[in-house]
Design a protein around this motif. Structure first.
Motif, PDB file in Angstrom:
ATOM      1  N   LEU A 156       0.828  -1.043   0.185  1.00 16.85           N
ATOM      2  CA  LEU A 156       0.115   0.014  -0.158  1.00 16.85           C
ATOM      3  C   LEU A 156       0.869   1.304   0.143  1.00 16.85           C
ATOM      4  CD1 LEU A 156      -2.448  -1.324   2.764  1.00 16.85           C
ATOM      5  CD2 LEU A 156      -2.961  -1.179   0.167  1.00 16.85           C
ATOM      6  N   GLU A 157       0.231   2.327  -0.124  1.00 14.82           N
ATOM      7  CA  GLU A 157       0.965   3.576  -0.445  1.00 14.82           C
ATOM      8  C   GLU A 157       1.470   3.989   1.143  1.00 14.82           C
ATOM      9  OE1 GLU A 157       0.653   8.066  -0.900  1.00 14.82           O
ATOM     10  OE2 GLU A 157      -1.241   6.962  -1.083  1.00 14.82           O
ATOM     11  N   ARG A 158       0.546   3.951   1.931  1.00 12.79           N
ATOM     12  CA  ARG A 158       0.396   4.005   3.309  1.00 12.79           C
ATOM     13  C   ARG A 158      -0.056   3.273   4.288  1.00 12.79           C
ATOM     14  NH1 ARG A 158      -2.966   9.713   2.445  1.00 12.79           N
ATOM     15  NH2 ARG A 158      -2.479   9.212   0.425  1.00 12.79           N
ATOM     16  N   ASP A 159       0.247   3.273   5.417  1.00 16.08           N
ATOM     17  CA  ASP A 159      -0.543   2.645   6.485  1.00 16.08           C
ATOM     18  C   ASP A 159      -1.931   3.020   6.732  1.00 16.08           C
ATOM     19  OD1 ASP A 159      -1.017   0.441   8.113  1.00 16.08           O
ATOM     20  OD2 ASP A 159       0.468   0.987   9.699  1.00 16.08           O
ATOM     21  N   PHE A 160      -2.802   2.156   7.369  1.00 15.98           N
ATOM     22  CA  PHE A 160      -4.037   2.726   7.690  1.00 15.98           C
ATOM     23  C   PHE A 160      -3.687   3.633   9.035  1.00 15.98           C
ATOM     24  CE2 PHE A 160      -7.250  -0.828   6.145  1.00 15.98           C
ATOM     25  CZ  PHE A 160      -6.598  -0.702   5.053  1.00 15.98           C
ATOM     26  N   ASN A 161      -4.391   4.892   9.055  1.00 16.27           N
ATOM     27  CA  ASN A 161      -4.192   5.579  10.370  1.00 16.27           C
ATOM     28  C   ASN A 161      -5.274   5.190  11.234  1.00 16.27           C
ATOM     29  OD1 ASN A 161      -6.449   7.010   9.384  1.00 16.27           O
ATOM     30  ND2 ASN A 161      -5.144   8.694   8.706  1.00 16.27           N
ATOM     31  N   GLU A 162      -5.392   5.897  12.632  1.00 22.13           N
ATOM     32  CA  GLU A 162      -6.161   5.437  13.650  1.00 22.13           C
ATOM     33  C   GLU A 162      -7.742   6.051  13.082  1.00 22.13           C
ATOM     34  OE1 GLU A 162      -5.705   3.680  16.183  1.00 22.13           O
ATOM     35  OE2 GLU A 162      -3.639   3.623  15.436  1.00 22.13           O
ATOM     36  N   VAL A 163      -7.707   7.038  12.260  1.00 20.63           N
ATOM     37  CA  VAL A 163      -9.061   7.448  11.876  1.00 20.63           C
ATOM     38  C   VAL A 163      -9.702   6.196  10.805  1.00 20.63           C
ATOM     39  CG1 VAL A 163     -10.496   9.430  10.703  1.00 20.63           C
ATOM     40  CG2 VAL A 163      -8.300   9.846  12.090  1.00 20.63           C
ATOM     41  N   ALA A 164      -8.882   5.960   9.947  1.00 24.98           N
ATOM     42  CA  ALA A 164      -9.159   4.685   9.123  1.00 24.98           C
ATOM     43  C   ALA A 164      -9.998   3.478   9.911  1.00 24.98           C
ATOM     44  CB  ALA A 164      -8.415   4.363   8.177  1.00 24.98           C
ATOM     45  N   PHE A 165      -9.075   3.050  11.073  1.00 31.83           N
ATOM     46  CA  PHE A 165      -9.365   2.011  11.798  1.00 31.83           C
ATOM     47  C   PHE A 165     -10.726   2.144  12.561  1.00 31.83           C
ATOM     48  CE2 PHE A 165      -4.941   0.443  11.603  1.00 31.83           C
ATOM     49  CZ  PHE A 165      -5.296  -0.859  10.755  1.00 31.83           C
ATOM     50  N   ALA A 166     -10.890   3.323  12.990  1.00 24.51           N
ATOM     51  CA  ALA A 166     -12.022   3.896  13.792  1.00 24.51           C
ATOM     52  C   ALA A 166     -13.333   3.791  12.813  1.00 24.51           C
ATOM     53  CB  ALA A 166     -11.667   5.423  14.504  1.00 24.51           C
ATOM     54  N   LYS A 167     -13.039   4.343  11.620  1.00 26.01           N
ATOM     55  CA  LYS A 167     -14.237   4.276  10.581  1.00 26.01           C
ATOM     56  C   LYS A 167     -14.731   2.987  10.137  1.00 26.01           C
ATOM     57  CE  LYS A 167     -13.737   8.914   8.737  1.00 26.01           C
ATOM     58  NZ  LYS A 167     -13.743   9.697   7.504  1.00 26.01           N
ATOM     59  N   ILE A 168     -13.672   2.137  10.111  1.00 27.92           N
ATOM     60  CA  ILE A 168     -14.004   0.563   9.715  1.00 27.92           C
ATOM     61  C   ILE A 168     -14.816   0.066  11.059  1.00 27.92           C
ATOM     62  CG2 ILE A 168     -12.796  -1.709   9.811  1.00 27.92           C
ATOM     63  CD1 ILE A 168     -10.644  -0.061   8.005  1.00 27.92           C
ATOM     64  N   ASN A 169     -14.246   0.158  12.216  1.00 28.81           N
ATOM     65  CA  ASN A 169     -15.099  -0.309  13.441  1.00 28.81           C
ATOM     66  C   ASN A 169     -16.506   0.345  13.400  1.00 28.81           C
ATOM     67  OD1 ASN A 169     -12.938  -2.118  14.442  1.00 28.81           O
ATOM     68  ND2 ASN A 169     -11.774  -0.482  15.195  1.00 28.81           N
ATOM     69  N   LYS A 170     -16.791   1.410  13.319  1.00 27.74           N
ATOM     70  CA  LYS A 170     -17.915   2.305  13.365  1.00 27.74           C
ATOM     71  C   LYS A 170     -18.676   1.353  12.254  1.00 27.74           C
ATOM     72  CE  LYS A 170     -20.166   6.805  13.355  1.00 27.74           C
ATOM     73  NZ  LYS A 170     -21.097   6.647  12.143  1.00 27.74           N
ATOM     74  N   PHE A 171     -18.314   1.193  11.061  1.00 25.52           N
ATOM     75  CA  PHE A 171     -19.092   0.460  10.138  1.00 25.52           C
ATOM     76  C   PHE A 171     -19.621  -0.835  10.354  1.00 25.52           C
ATOM     77  CE2 PHE A 171     -19.279  -2.133   6.243  1.00 25.52           C
ATOM     78  CZ  PHE A 171     -20.107  -1.490   5.558  1.00 25.52           C
TER      79      PHE A 171
END
Length: 404
Positions: free
Chosen positions: A170-185
């Motif tokens: 990947l171009e970059r790692d998942f940040n904490e906001v991305a993980f939070a949005k995934i968990n919320k979904f």
């Protein structure tokens, strides 16, 4: 409503056939393609399918582009689940270059691909509902597609044509906001999907419009090389993720939903169940990532992995690598490879022939929409026009993937 009534022929004196152009601009076609139908009243006697209205010569363009510059072509195939196309292409090049991918990268890719599958199936099943008159269910579930796009935007900065990932990771790692949005979904989506099912699965009108309509046998589906949810709805449990595992799918526990009759209702049920399985896979991937080294988001392949922009701006060696990779100045092996992934509509394959030059000697996309659509006109014979529209919805033909 009977779907197997006898139809008049062209030579029958009692019939007065009407030619109907269903597409390419007809709002019911859900895309830029056309069917020239011979109609006897509301019933279809015969039809001829016409494609190519957005043909962009992607395969020929690819012969003149280095590997990285082909990525934006792939996410304009099935733009309803673009990241799967991107990942499939990168894995094809990785197979050519024999690049070993870290487990954490595999799991991150799986999360992205399964979110893409859910987004794709949301589109198909809500459109089936819409075409039977259930606008409420369409509007209700469709908002979760937007939530998935917000996750993609957090990961790569784009929503629809994502250009996501790199050869090697990947171009970059998942940040904490991305993980939070995934968990919320993952927390909110199951309740919405359950309510969506409760509105349709035993709805008398929906069942009457879909059950027993456009039935396809397993033998017929196989003879037309169908794959994906359409094939699985006929009872064949073929799934590329299981038959030819990639991105460490062999590490996951999930089921392959299958139908029995291959009708529109079974296709709807299969896609719904696949969304449940995708949620299950994403939850497992999030758990597996915890046991992998943090911060790993690409393989160690400097000859083919694009360095980050900050490195390029501040480090001469990174700038040189960036230039050589983008311009295709690093030789790749002479070989031919085929790699397939399980796309939203079936087996999405990339057949790559490389002669060692900067660009592929030949690149062919196996586009499931193109394969699946070949049966549509034949299936429509004897069908009511209103049923043919829902049948088209259930096939989820994406024009970008149809034409390439």
């Amino acid at each position: 409503m009977s779907h197997n009534q006898p139809v008049y022929t062209d030579n029958d004196p009692q019939s007065e056939l009407v030619t109907l152009n269903l597409g390419p601009t007809h709002p019911a076609t859900h895309g830029v393609f056309q069917n020239v139908l011979q109609m006897d009243g509301e019933r279809i006697v015969s039809g001829v399918s016409t494609i190519g209205y957005i043909h962009r010569a992607f395969e020929k363009i690819a012969e003149h582009r280095p590997f990285y510059q082909i990525t934006p072509l792939t996410d304009r195939l099935n733009y309803c689940s673009s990241p799967i196309n991107n990942m499939g292409w990168h894995m094809t090049v990785e197979k050519l270059l024999n690049i070993q991918i870290p487990k954490r990268v595999d799991y991150l890719r799986v999360i992205i691909m399964e979110l893409s599958r859910i987004a794709d199936h949301i589109i198909c099943n809500t459109i089936i509902a819409q075409d039977t008159g259930a606008t409420t269910t369409f509007l209700y579930l469709f908002q979760y597609r937007e939530h998935i796009y917000e996750i993609f935007e957090e990961i790569c900065g784009a929503r629809l044509t994502t250009n996501i990932g790199r050869i090697g990771g990947l171009e970059r790692d998942f940040n904490e906001v991305a993980f939070a949005k995934i968990n919320k979904f993952l927390k909110e989506f199951p309740a919405a999907l359950r309510e969506f099912e409760s509105l349709l699965n035993r709805n008398r009108i929906f069942i009457d419009r879909t059950k027993g309509v456009a039935e396809v046998t397993a033998d017929t589906a196989l003879s037309y090389s169908w794959t994906g949810p359409l094939l699985r709805a006929t009872g064949i449990d073929y799934d590329v993720r299981v038959s030819e595992p990639y991105s460490s799918y062999q590490d996951f526990d999930f089921e392959i939903p299958v139908g029995t009759s291959g009708d529109i209702f079974d296709r709807y049920l299969v896609r719904n169940e696949e969304m449940w399985q995708s949620v299950r896979i994403i939850e497992q991937a999030l758990e597996k990532i915890k046991s992998e080294p943090k911060g790993v988001f690409h393989a160690d392949v400097p000859d083919f992995y694009l360095p980050g922009k900050e490195q390029v701006y501040n480090n001469m060696e990174a700038l040189i690598y960036h230039f050589k990779i983008v311009m295709g100045e690093i030789d790749a092996p002479k070989a031919e490879v085929y790699h397939a992934v399980e796309g939203g509509n079936g087996e999405l394959g990339f057949y790559l022939i490389n002669d060692g030059g900067r660009s592929p000697y030949r690149l062919h996309f196996r586009r499931p929409s193109f394969i699946n659509y070949q049966m549509y006109a034949k299936m429509s014979e004897g069908m009511l026009l209103s049923d043919a529209i829902i049948n088209m919805s259930s096939m989820n033909i994406i024009a970008g993937e149809l034409d390439a």
